[in-house]
Design a protein around this motif. Structure first.
Motif, mmCIF file in Angstrom:
data_model
loop_
_atom_site.group_PDB
_atom_site.id
_atom_site.type_symbol
_atom_site.label_atom_id
_atom_site.label_comp_id
_atom_site.label_asym_id
_atom_site.label_seq_id
_atom_site.Cartn_x
_atom_site.Cartn_y
_atom_site.Cartn_z
ATOM 1 N N ASN A 1 90.581 60.160 30.951
ATOM 2 C CA ASN A 1 90.200 59.665 32.360
ATOM 3 C C ASN A 1 90.378 58.345 32.610
ATOM 4 N N LEU A 2 89.773 57.455 31.815
ATOM 5 C CA LEU A 2 89.905 56.010 31.928
ATOM 6 C C LEU A 2 91.403 55.191 32.050
ATOM 7 N N VAL B 1 73.586 59.330 37.413
ATOM 8 C CA VAL B 1 74.504 58.797 36.605
ATOM 9 C C VAL B 1 75.428 57.765 37.208
ATOM 10 N N ASN B 2 75.702 58.232 38.615
ATOM 11 C CA ASN B 2 76.816 57.522 39.417
ATOM 12 C C ASN B 2 76.294 56.087 39.403
ATOM 13 N N ILE B 3 75.117 55.642 39.773
ATOM 14 C CA ILE B 3 74.500 54.284 39.853
ATOM 15 C C ILE B 3 74.911 53.441 38.722
ATOM 16 N N PHE B 4 75.522 54.023 37.584
ATOM 17 C CA PHE B 4 75.682 52.991 36.400
ATOM 18 C C PHE B 4 77.066 52.761 36.310
ATOM 19 N N ILE B 5 78.039 53.592 36.843
ATOM 20 C CA ILE B 5 79.436 53.611 36.386
ATOM 21 C C ILE B 5 80.200 53.952 37.605
ATOM 22 N N GLY B 6 79.805 54.184 38.709
ATOM 23 C CA GLY B 6 80.524 54.426 39.942
ATOM 24 C C GLY B 6 81.363 53.405 40.607
ATOM 25 N N HIS B 7 81.009 52.246 40.042
ATOM 26 C CA HIS B 7 81.891 50.950 40.615
ATOM 27 C C HIS B 7 82.952 50.797 39.612
ATOM 28 N N VAL B 8 82.975 51.601 38.361
ATOM 29 C CA VAL B 8 84.140 51.279 37.375
ATOM 30 C C VAL B 8 85.360 52.172 37.970
ATOM 31 N N ARG B 9 86.532 51.543 37.401
ATOM 32 C CA ARG B 9 87.619 52.127 37.731
ATOM 33 C C ARG B 9 87.827 53.418 36.691
ATOM 34 N N GLY B 10 87.935 54.534 37.255
ATOM 35 C CA GLY B 10 87.765 55.795 36.380
ATOM 36 C C GLY B 10 86.255 56.183 36.203
ATOM 37 N N VAL C 1 83.997 59.690 34.539
ATOM 38 C CA VAL C 1 83.371 59.639 33.533
ATOM 39 C C VAL C 1 82.022 60.360 34.000
ATOM 40 N N VAL C 2 81.680 60.137 35.131
ATOM 41 C CA VAL C 2 80.373 60.826 35.817
ATOM 42 C C VAL C 2 80.718 62.249 35.864
ATOM 43 N N LEU D 1 82.305 65.397 21.213
ATOM 44 C CA LEU D 1 83.663 64.573 20.794
ATOM 45 C C LEU D 1 84.826 64.859 22.139
ATOM 46 N N ILE D 2 84.565 66.148 22.626
ATOM 47 C CA ILE D 2 85.350 66.568 23.910
ATOM 48 C C ILE D 2 85.007 65.670 25.004
ATOM 49 N N MET D 3 83.553 65.461 25.007
ATOM 50 C CA MET D 3 83.169 64.805 26.190
ATOM 51 C C MET D 3 83.646 63.473 25.982
#
Length: 432
Positions: free
Chosen positions: A190-191, A83-92, A96-97, A181-183
């Motif tokens: 978090n973002l 999961v981290n490879i896709f959004i690890g570079h995004v602020r926040g 999400v990971v 929905l909670i997810m």
């Protein structure tokens, strides 16, 4: 007699709160019903042990064992890296990971504590390194781990189905909508909150690197990704019962942990068995004594009398649901989710039916409310475990957790209660 039943419940919750050993807590409540209320216990003990012979209850220890094995085997780490490879570079993005990883863990283990145990040691230090406050990181992982109680398979919904004679598959599906929905809510909150942190983000990979790394990590994570598909596909495809799916989860986790991810050893497997046995022993004792207590309530028509008392106060459906939510929230703050369900569900189910609430809808209402107890002090077992795993002080964890509670969980509780389609969509989709 309603007053005696309420007194028994009060004695039970007080003794649980002050740390009295579990059998004595229920014994005190049973004594109140027997001595003060004059209710005979003749036959109820035999009936209770007979109910424990239900094969469906075997799914509880098996799912707990599967979750414990998964947390030490390396399955969680492989999912996290994917999961981290896709959004690890995004602020926040790392937050999400955490949320998505805990959701995946929940789809395997059925437990709220597994997410903290499996994801916390891996992700919290990485979040701190990236610039997230330690208390915030611990709170996010703890709150996200609650998804394990909502995204099927869920141990709490197995208990609900047993004590209310409701379809367990339908109860599983009822909490899926609120859980998703909670997810989403946790990810969005978090973002927003991550904007104020001074984060050191991973470098954004170019397309070639993204494709190459995602392919490698997908191959590595494939055995872990296969596990929820086997469990959930088997259950909802009608191939496996919940008990059989739990057994398959244990059988699958052992060779994968030993020979593919190599995180499982004979020593850690023995420790996982001991830890699971301890948790299961406490749960089965709770179920036995609560079944006896609830049977005594049924014999004295306490649920029906409670309905009449509440209807004398108000017959407004909106107000009754609001009062039920407040009751569940308060009880969840005092005792754990399974105890709350096996005590309150049989008592309130006749009331829910009387005001036109489907038992499957009620499963979602009670599931979401009691799950909050894991992150709401004074009980807050999941939150305290998150603080311990993350190495943060409890006061550092409580403040961000309350923000997640208010902005992510509370709207879901209200929507689950007053918008039935949120909890009934998936059960209807599968024909329940």
């Amino acid at each position: 007699m309603v007053e005696v039943a309420l007194l028994a419940l009060l004695v039970l919750m007080l003794t649980l709160t002050i740390g009295v050993p579990l059998p004595f807590c229920f014994g005190a409540a049973l004594m109140v019903m027997s001595v003060v209320g004059g209710v005979t216990m003749k036959g109820t003990m035999v009936w209770g042990f007979g109910q424990l012979a239900n094969p469906i209850l075997l799914a509880i220890p098996l799912f707990i064992l599967a979750g414990t094995l998964m947390s030490v085997s390396g399955l969680a780490a492989s999912l996290l890296r994917l999961v981290n490879i896709f959004i690890g570079h995004v602020r926040g993005g790392l937050g999400v990971v955490a949320t998505l990883s805990c959701a995946l863990i929940g789809a395997i283990s059925g437990s709220g504590l597994t997410g903290v145990a499996a994801i916390g040691p891996l992700l919290i230090p990485e979040m701190v390194r990236q610039g997230y406050p330690r208390g915030y990181s611990s709170a996010l992982v703890a709150c996200s781990s609650v998804l394990g109680l909502l995204i099927p398979p869920s141990v709490t919904m197995i208990v609900f189905g047993c004590v209310t004679d409701t379809s367990i598959l339908a109860a599983f599906l009822a909490t899926l909508g609120p859980g998703l929905l909670i997810m989403v809510n946790l990810s969005v909150v978090n973002l927003v909150m991550a904007r104020k942190f001074d984060l050191k983000l991973d470098a954004k990979p170019d397309m070639a690197t993204l494709v190459s790394e995602s392919r490698k990590r997908t191959v590595h994570a494939f055995p872990a990704l296969l596990m929820p598909f086997i469990i959930l596909g088997g259950i909802y495809g009608g191939i496996l019962t919940p008990t059989e799916a739990a057994a398959v989860a244990v059988i699958y986790a052992v060779p994968v942990g030993f020979w593919i991810y190599k995180g499982l050893t004979w020593r850690s497997m023995l420790d996982a068995g001991k830890e699971s046995a301890s948790a299961v022993g406490a749960i089965m004792l709770m179920i036995l004594f609560s079944l006896i207590l609830s049977q005594m309530f049924v014999l004295e028509s306490i649920p029906q009398k409670l309905v009449n008392v509440i209807f004398e106060f108000t017959q407004d459906k909106f107000m009754i649901l609001l009062l039920v939510n407040l009751l569940l929230f308060v009880v969840g703050m005092i005792v754990n989710d399974i105890t709350a369900i096996i005590l309150i569900a049989p008592l309130l189910l006749p009331l829910m039916k009387a005001i036109g609430i489907d038992p499957v809808h009620f499963a979602a209402i009670i599931g979401v409310n009691t799950a909050l107890g894991g992150i709401t002090p004074p009980y807050a077992s999941i939150l305290y475990m998150g603080a311990r795993v993350g190495g943060a002080r409890v006061v550092e964890v409580v403040i961000p957790a309350l923000k997640f509670l208010f902005f992510a969980f509370l709207p879901t509780v209200l929507l689950t209660t007053y918008w039935p389609e949120l909890s009934l969509f998936f059960p209807r989709l599968f024909g329940y």
